[in-house]
Design an enzyme around this catalytic site. Structure first.
Site, PDB file in Angstrom:
ATOM      1  N   SER A 176     -13.036   2.065  -5.969  1.00 30.00           N
ATOM      2  CA  SER A 176     -11.952   1.081  -6.172  1.00 30.00           C
ATOM      3  C   SER A 176     -10.597   1.873  -6.880  1.00 30.00           C
ATOM      4  CB  SER A 176     -11.964  -0.503  -5.423  1.00 30.00           C
ATOM      5  OG  SER A 176     -10.551  -0.063  -5.645  1.00 30.00           O
ATOM      6  N   HIS A 231     -11.878   4.033  -2.650  1.00 24.35           N
ATOM      7  CA  HIS A 231     -11.205   2.547  -1.610  1.00 24.35           C
ATOM      8  C   HIS A 231     -10.468   2.768  -2.167  1.00 24.35           C
ATOM      9  CE1 HIS A 231     -13.109  -0.832   0.089  1.00 24.35           C
ATOM     10  NE2 HIS A 231     -12.931  -1.422  -0.521  1.00 24.35           N
ATOM     11  N   ASP A 283      -7.452  -0.868  -1.117  1.00 20.62           N
ATOM     12  CA  ASP A 283      -7.558  -2.482  -1.253  1.00 20.62           C
ATOM     13  C   ASP A 283      -6.315  -3.243  -0.713  1.00 20.62           C
ATOM     14  OD1 ASP A 283     -10.307  -3.098  -1.484  1.00 20.62           O
ATOM     15  OD2 ASP A 283     -10.202  -2.330  -4.015  1.00 20.62           O
ATOM     16  N   MET A 332      -4.134  -5.757   0.553  1.00 18.19           N
ATOM     17  CA  MET A 332      -3.698  -7.131   0.292  1.00 18.19           C
ATOM     18  C   MET A 332      -2.713  -7.061   0.514  1.00 18.19           C
ATOM     19  SD  MET A 332      -6.445  -8.112  -2.946  1.00 18.19           S
ATOM     20  CE  MET A 332      -7.565  -6.696  -3.495  1.00 18.19           C
ATOM     21  N   HIS A 347      -9.567  -0.446   3.068  1.00 18.09           N
ATOM     22  CA  HIS A 347      -9.828  -1.843   3.258  1.00 18.09           C
ATOM     23  C   HIS A 347      -8.794  -3.061   3.746  1.00 18.09           C
ATOM     24  CE1 HIS A 347     -12.053  -5.705   0.954  1.00 18.09           C
ATOM     25  NE2 HIS A 347     -11.889  -5.636   2.619  1.00 18.09           N
ATOM     26  N   MET A 368      -7.489  -6.372   3.881  1.00 15.56           N
ATOM     27  CA  MET A 368      -7.455  -7.907   3.679  1.00 15.56           C
ATOM     28  C   MET A 368      -5.477  -8.406   3.601  1.00 15.56           C
ATOM     29  SD  MET A 368      -9.578  -7.827  -0.165  1.00 15.56           S
ATOM     30  CE  MET A 368      -8.907  -6.407   0.526  1.00 15.56           C
ATOM     31  N   MET A 375     -19.263  -8.547   1.989  1.00 14.29           N
ATOM     32  CA  MET A 375     -18.072  -8.886   0.368  1.00 14.29           C
ATOM     33  C   MET A 375     -18.830  -9.173  -0.436  1.00 14.29           C
ATOM     34  SD  MET A 375     -15.508  -7.734   0.740  1.00 14.29           S
ATOM     35  CE  MET A 375     -14.772  -8.037  -1.104  1.00 14.29           C
ATOM     36  N   ASP A 384     -19.275  -4.334  -1.620  1.00  6.60           N
ATOM     37  CA  ASP A 384     -17.828  -4.762  -1.999  1.00  6.60           C
ATOM     38  C   ASP A 384     -17.735  -5.857  -3.016  1.00  6.60           C
ATOM     39  OD1 ASP A 384     -15.306  -4.043  -3.573  1.00  6.60           O
ATOM     40  OD2 ASP A 384     -13.908  -4.060  -1.179  1.00  6.60           O
TER      41      ASP A 384
HETATM   42  C1  DX5 Z   1     -11.897  -7.005  -4.056  1.00  3.01           C
HETATM   43  C2  DX5 Z   1     -11.855  -5.406  -3.066  1.00  3.01           C
HETATM   44  C3  DX5 Z   1     -12.473  -4.685  -3.957  1.00  3.01           C
HETATM   45  C4  DX5 Z   1     -12.567  -4.785  -5.699  1.00  3.01           C
HETATM   46  C5  DX5 Z   1     -13.657  -4.489  -6.399  1.00  3.01           C
HETATM   47  O1  DX5 Z   1     -11.327  -7.247  -2.660  1.00  3.01           O
HETATM   48  O2  DX5 Z   1     -12.350  -5.757  -2.001  1.00  3.01           O
HETATM   49  O3  DX5 Z   1     -12.891  -3.892  -3.724  1.00  3.01           O
HETATM   50  O4  DX5 Z   1     -11.160  -4.345  -6.285  1.00  3.01           O
HETATM   51  O5  DX5 Z   1     -13.603  -4.437  -7.393  1.00  3.01           O
HETATM   52  P1  DX5 Z   1     -14.422  -4.894  -8.873  1.00  3.01           P
HETATM   53  O6  DX5 Z   1     -15.586  -3.460  -8.400  1.00  3.01           O
HETATM   54  O7  DX5 Z   1     -13.781  -4.098 -10.159  1.00  3.01           O
HETATM   55  O8  DX5 Z   1     -15.633  -5.797  -8.085  1.00  3.01           O
HETATM   56 ZN    ZN Z   2     -12.229  -3.601  -1.520  1.00  8.92          ZN
END
Ligand code: DX5
Ligand code: ZN
Length: 214
Positions: A7, A30, A32, A34, A63, A65, A136, A174
């Protein structure tokens, strides 16, 4: 074979191209996304996906969100996403179905995501149309949280459904995944491991990716 999807939430945003190069031995990147609505954080959007697309040959595992992702999935496809996952909690069943169809119409891979409190059976209406399911193992929103081992029965249940139906669907986890937690994920049936802090926090990133892959 286990795939690793580091990520970039844990990368240096002022040096994204450099930090994506550091994970060249991984399987996916990956990303993320948001929106500050679906989760209490705001990160990467469409222009950043477009900007990083030419910096790597790896598939971009995006991903989402965000609230009602059906509004934006085509734009993420056009920006260069290869795999897009949408949270089942972020819209109605009908709209999630439409989001998956829109992603597939663009020739990309599509999947659904479930938050920790969402039961395994929430994926069932979509399973036959998914190239990937993401479970998750932390509450979405932030990197660096502790792994929730109690999500493993959910992973195992979804793996049973995937195999039982003979589907060609990947199963991704994840959140909080690292050297100490990757084994239980793989034993439960996950084949794609997302790792942010465990990859970018490592002294030797290629060695850490190899260790996580197993
Ligand atoms: C959280 C994200 C993850 C996050 C994982 O909302 O979806 O992808 O970056 O980070 P680590 O591996 O540090 O938990
Ligand atoms: Zn993620």
């Amino acid at each position: 074979m286990v795939k690793i999807s580091p990520s970039i939430l844990s990368a240096d945003f002022a040096n994204l191209a450099r930090d994506i190069e550091k994970i060249a031995s991984a399987d996916y990147v990956h990303v993320d996304v948001m929106d500050g609505l679906f989760v209490p954080n705001i990160t990467i959007g469409i222009p950043v996906v477009k900007a990083i697309r030419p910096t790597t040959a790896l598939p971009l595992d995006v991903h989402l969100m965000i609230d009602r992702p059906v509004r934006y999935v085509e734009k993420f496809c056009d920006a260069g996403a290869d795999i897009i996952t949408c949270h089942v909690e972020s819209d109605t069943e009908e709209n999630t179905r439409e989001a998956l169809a829109k992603i597939h119409a663009k020739g990309k891979k599509a999947g659904v995501v479930v938050k920790p409190k969402t039961p395994a059976n929430a994926v069932l209406p979509f399973l036959d149309d998914c190239d990937i399911v993401l479970v998750m193992t932390v509450e979405p929103g932030f990197g660096g949280q502790s792994f929730m081992a109690d999500m493993m029965p959910k992973v195992a249940q979804i793996r049973e459904w995937i195999d039982g139906r003979g589907l060609c669907c990947e199963l991704e986890v994840d959140g909080g995944v690292g050297p100490a937690t990757r084994d239980v994920c793989v034993e439960a049936g996950a084949n794609v491991l997302v790792a942010g802090s465990a990859v970018y926090g490592a002294e030797d990133i290629p060695a850490r990716i190899a260790l996580l892959r197993g």
